[in-house]
Design an enzyme around this catalytic site. Structure first.
Site, short mmCIF file in Angstrom:
data_model
loop_
_atom_site.label_atom_id
_atom_site.label_comp_id
_atom_site.label_asym_id
_atom_site.label_seq_id
_atom_site.Cartn_x
_atom_site.Cartn_y
_atom_site.Cartn_z
N CYS A 262 40.55 30.54 26.92
CA CYS A 262 40.25 31.92 26.57
C CYS A 262 39.76 31.97 25.13
O CYS A 262 40.18 31.18 24.29
CB CYS A 262 41.43 32.86 26.71
SG CYS A 262 42.18 32.90 28.32
N ARG B 161 35.25 28.34 26.24
CA ARG B 161 36.72 28.33 26.33
C ARG B 161 37.23 29.01 27.59
O ARG B 161 38.43 29.01 27.87
CB ARG B 161 37.31 29.03 25.11
CG ARG B 161 37.04 28.30 23.82
CD ARG B 161 37.63 29.06 22.66
NE ARG B 161 39.08 29.05 22.71
CZ ARG B 161 39.84 28.31 21.90
NH1 ARG B 161 39.30 27.54 21.02
NH2 ARG B 161 41.16 28.36 22.00
N TRP C 50 40.02 32.69 30.72
CA TRP C 50 40.26 31.65 31.73
C TRP C 50 41.57 32.07 32.39
O TRP C 50 42.62 32.06 31.75
CB TRP C 50 40.37 30.28 31.07
CG TRP C 50 40.49 29.15 32.06
CD1 TRP C 50 39.46 28.48 32.64
CD2 TRP C 50 41.69 28.57 32.56
NE1 TRP C 50 39.96 27.51 33.49
CE2 TRP C 50 41.33 27.54 33.46
CE3 TRP C 50 43.05 28.80 32.35
CZ2 TRP C 50 42.25 26.75 34.13
CZ3 TRP C 50 43.98 28.02 33.03
CH2 TRP C 50 43.57 27.01 33.91
N ASN D 242 45.52 35.26 23.97
CA ASN D 242 45.44 33.90 24.54
C ASN D 242 46.85 33.37 24.66
O ASN D 242 47.69 33.65 23.80
CB ASN D 242 44.67 32.95 23.61
CG ASN D 242 43.18 33.20 23.65
OD1 ASN D 242 42.70 34.01 24.43
ND2 ASN D 242 42.46 32.50 22.80
N GLY D 243 47.08 32.53 25.67
CA GLY D 243 48.41 31.94 25.83
C GLY D 243 49.12 32.54 27.03
O GLY D 243 48.50 33.23 27.85
N GLU E 104 36.06 7.10 33.08
CA GLU E 104 35.37 8.17 32.36
C GLU E 104 34.08 8.55 33.09
O GLU E 104 33.75 9.73 33.20
CB GLU E 104 35.11 7.72 30.92
CG GLU E 104 34.34 8.70 30.04
CD GLU E 104 34.97 10.08 29.90
OE1 GLU E 104 36.12 10.29 30.32
OE2 GLU E 104 34.27 10.97 29.39
N LYS F 193 33.30 12.27 34.56
CA LYS F 193 32.11 13.03 34.18
C LYS F 193 31.40 13.54 35.42
O LYS F 193 31.01 14.69 35.50
CB LYS F 193 31.12 12.19 33.36
CG LYS F 193 31.48 11.91 31.93
CD LYS F 193 31.46 13.09 30.99
CE LYS F 193 32.77 13.80 30.98
NZ LYS F 193 33.81 13.37 30.12
N GLU G 178 33.54 16.32 37.33
CA GLU G 178 33.78 17.62 36.69
C GLU G 178 32.52 18.47 36.55
O GLU G 178 32.61 19.68 36.54
CB GLU G 178 34.51 17.48 35.35
CG GLU G 178 33.71 16.95 34.20
CD GLU G 178 34.52 16.88 32.91
OE1 GLU G 178 35.36 17.74 32.65
OE2 GLU G 178 34.28 15.93 32.14
N HIS H 87 42.16 -3.89 47.41
CA HIS H 87 43.51 -3.46 47.80
C HIS H 87 43.49 -2.06 48.41
O HIS H 87 44.53 -1.41 48.48
CB HIS H 87 44.46 -3.53 46.60
CG HIS H 87 44.60 -4.92 46.05
ND1 HIS H 87 45.35 -5.89 46.66
CD2 HIS H 87 44.03 -5.50 44.97
CE1 HIS H 87 45.26 -7.02 45.96
NE2 HIS H 87 44.46 -6.81 44.93
N LYS I 175 37.28 24.49 27.95
CA LYS I 175 37.15 23.39 26.99
C LYS I 175 38.50 22.90 26.47
O LYS I 175 38.75 21.71 26.42
CB LYS I 175 36.26 23.84 25.82
CG LYS I 175 35.97 22.76 24.81
CD LYS I 175 35.13 21.64 25.41
CE LYS I 175 34.84 20.52 24.44
NZ LYS I 175 34.39 19.31 25.13
O1 M6R Z 1 40.81 18.53 23.61
P1 M6R Z 1 41.41 17.36 24.31
O2 M6R Z 1 40.72 16.08 23.99
O3 M6R Z 1 42.89 17.24 24.09
O4 M6R Z 1 41.18 17.64 25.84
C1 M6R Z 1 41.67 16.79 26.83
C2 M6R Z 1 41.04 17.09 28.17
O5 M6R Z 1 41.31 18.39 28.55
C3 M6R Z 1 39.52 16.88 28.15
O6 M6R Z 1 39.19 15.59 27.73
C4 M6R Z 1 38.95 17.12 29.55
O7 M6R Z 1 39.39 16.13 30.43
C5 M6R Z 1 37.41 17.17 29.50
N1 M6R Z 1 36.92 18.24 30.32
C6 M6R Z 1 36.78 15.92 30.00
O8 M6R Z 1 35.39 15.97 29.95
#
Ligand code: M6R
Length: 611
Positions: free
Chosen positions: A2, A27, A73, A99-100, A484, A488, A491, A507, A606
């Site tokens: 948010c 956000r 969010w 927020n929160g 990773e 990517k 997501e 396995h 984010k």
């Molecule tokens: O801000 P942070 O690095 O702590 O965030 C961790 C994850 O939320 C963040 O890396 C998330 O997995 C991304 N969307 C990956 O691209």
């Protein structure tokens, strides 16, 4: 998660708020809303993106110069117009953005309902708005005291801004667990959940600490604690430029951020990796270096992409510093009963510096006496402030929800740390140390070389854009890269993707392989090259399609794979920095071709500030 924006001054607030909300959209983008204080607060809110809110406001002339805005969010209550922020209290005397999460909101709501208070939404935020109003009316107190008393009854986290109709010359902001920054202008203030909406107006900012309450008039800011003790605001200078938070001619922030990596790695090196005198110098760790050298165990805690960087860190620390390393998901670590010793070193990695689980894990490690270090990107965020020491990544603002340049800068910092600890322990001799530093300095240029092949990567992406599944394999340093790459792809393109250590394939996952299954193999030349060649053969024997990331000039895998992405030769320890680049581009192009919103993928935000 948010975004919050607020303004008080002499300018018309609406354009500042809308502009700020667009900058904060990364956000959260379930809904957006604004409230402008004219004679009464005028509240506009809409499900969907800020563009929907703009349409909803249309050509209405809103000239007020005090306002608040929010992009959401969803946590409590589905994303719809009613649940969108700002929320007005029952009698309309207060309007708030938050927020929160208010954890005891259900009990507070029940008590308020029993006293005749009615609600329009399912949100915890409306409970807070009504609680403040209830205390204000019944207690005959001013708005500031009503806010402080209400917050004393709240369990949970908040960053909030309150507007009071009866006291139209001020905004009240408070923080506990959710960041808030106040921009200091000339007879005007800007409030936001991070600096991105503020930087184009002023570079002087005040970061609120947990427990701070700020009463903000256009020409005065009074900062107090929740207990009403006065605080002296500390004004800091923002180091980001407005250009860094624009797309800069790229179609998406993600693409811009992928292409920024040569520079962001150089910025992370700057002043730290010195080729002229062959030295790595990490000022932020200077005082804790003796403890780092003596440490028998390092625990790395992180989430998501940062956790993948942490996994690369495990290989680096084991190789160079010969120390035990455990890499933990912050969310698991904090809820287990982990064994943390006083001489352990805990390294928390986070781009945003606000991830709730990582913060909670840090607090747990501190309570148990460990030395806690941070590797963070956002200057002034919570993690650098809660850790004993640390190193900033200097990647610059990362706006795309999918993390790219933060990952390579985190790995850069981990490599610098591991090499400098190894060197201080006497485990790296002069020749090797010099060779590593020289090669380290070549990495940005080598990334530039990979980026220049983006056209080729795009062509291959076109062939796989309609896949429904894919498998990513790697060994050693390249196993975290496989994870990773898979993250990517899933997501941003919503294609199911799994990352696996290549040797684990037989396995279980090998059962998935058929002619429709693309298998992305990260297979550069290192000590397990022959082994991964065998893994590729195992895939080909089952008619799987192989896309391989290989070292430039590789002829063996080129003959076996359907397509290859070449990366320049480098030391094995630096291969994650190069091999991840084609995978970032591959995911990006596939997602664009599938019509996905790469910068704001569905259901994501984010920074994950909820647990
Ligand atoms: O801000 P942070 O690095 O702590 O965030 C961790 C994850 O939320 C963040 O890396 C998330 O997995 C991304 N969307 C990956 O691209």
């Amino acid at each position: 998660m948010c975004g919050i924006v607020g303004y008080i001054g002499d300018r018309v607030a609406l354009p500042i708020l809308l502009n700020g909300l667009k900058r904060l959209e990364y956000r959260g983008y379930d809904s957006a809303g604004v409230a402008i204080l004219e004679d009464l607060p005028l509240v506009f809110k809409k499900k969907g993106k800020v563009a929907e809110l703009e349409k909803h406001i249309g050509n209405q002339k809103l000239t007020g110069s005090i306002g608040i805005g929010h992009t959401r969010w969803a946590t409590h209550g589905e994303p719809n117009d009613v649940n969108a922020h700002p929320h007005a209290s029952m009698n309309g005397k207060f309007v708030i953005i938050h927020n929160g999460i208010i954890e005891n909101y259900a009990r507070l709501r029940e008590r308020l309902e029993a006293r005749g208070v009615t609600f329009k939404s399912q949100t915890d935020t409306e409970v807070l708005a009504n609680l403040i109003e209830y205390i204000y009316e019944k207690g005959q107190v001013d708005a500031e005291l009503a806010v402080r008393l209400a917050l004393s009854k709240v369990i949970g986290a908040y960053g909030l801004v309150v507007m009071c109709v009866g006291e139209p010359d001020k905004l009240i902001a408070a923080r506990k667990g959710s960041p808030l920054v106040i921009g200091v202008g000339n007879e005007e203030y800007f409030i936001a959940s991070d600096a991105t909406p503020i930087v184009e107006y002023t570079k002087s900012v005040i970061y609120l600490n947990d427990g701070d309450v700020a009463v903000i008039k256009k020409d005065q800011l009074v900062l107090k604690t929740m207990k009403n003790d006065s605080q002296s605001p500390v004004i800091q200078e923002l180091s980001i430029d407005i250009g860094e938070i624009d797309k800069g001619g790229y179609d998406h922030f993600m693409l811009k951020e992928i292409f920024e990596q040569p520079r962001s790695i150089q910025d992370t090196f700057r002043g730290r990796v010195r080729s002229e005198n062959n030295e790595i110098h990490l000022g932020g760790l200077y005082e804790v270096m003796p403890r780092l050298i003596e440490s028998k165990r390092i625990i790395i805690i992180a989430c998501g992409t940062s956790w993948h960087a942490g996994l690369v860190g495990e290989y680096l620390f084991e190789d160079f510093a010969r120390v035990n390393v455990e890499v933990e998901y912050a969310s698991e670590f904090r809820y287990r009963n982990p064994i943390i010793n006083k001489d352990d070193v805990v390294i928390a990695i986070s781009q945003s510096g606000e991830t709730a689980d990582t913060l909670a894990a840090i607090r747990l490690a501190k309570e148990n006496g460990a030395l806690v270090l941070g590797i963070c990107n956002v200057v002034g965020s919570s993690i650098p402030r809660e850790t004993h020491a640390g190193v900033y990544t200097h990647a610059g603002p990362e706006i795309g929800v999918a993390s790219t340049k933060a990952f390579t800068c985190q790995v850069t910092v981990l490599a610098m740390m591991a090499i400098s600890i190894g060197r201080s322990k006497g485990l790296i001799d002069d020749t090797n140390y010099r060779k590593l530093i020289q090669e380290f300095n070549q990495i940005p240029e080598k990334i530039g070389e990979i980026l220049s092949q983006s056209g080729h990567i795009k062509q291959i992406a076109d062939k796989y854009k309609n896949s429904t599944n894919s498998l990513y394999l790697g060994r050693g340093y390249l196993f975290p890269v496989a994870l990773e790459g898979a993250l990517k792809l899933k997501e941003i393109s919503y294609i199911h993707a799994e990352g696996y250590p290549a040797a684990e394939m037989k396995h279980g996952p090998i059962a998935l392989i058929d002619q429709n299954m693309p298998v992305v193999v990260v297979a550069t030349k290192d000590s397990s090259y022959e082994k991964i060649v065998s893994n590729i053969q195992e895939v080909k024997a089952r008619n799987g399609q192989v896309i391989a990331v290989v070292t430039k000039g590789d002829t063996i895998i080129r003959q076996m794979a359907d397509y290859v992405f070449e990366i320049p030769e480098t030391e094995t320890v630096f291969t994650p920095l190069l091999s991840v680049i084609p995978l970032q581009l591959f995911s990006y192009y596939i997602a664009v071709m599938r019509g996905c919103n790469v910068d704001q993928p569905r259901n994501l935000a984010k920074s994950v500030t909820v647990e």
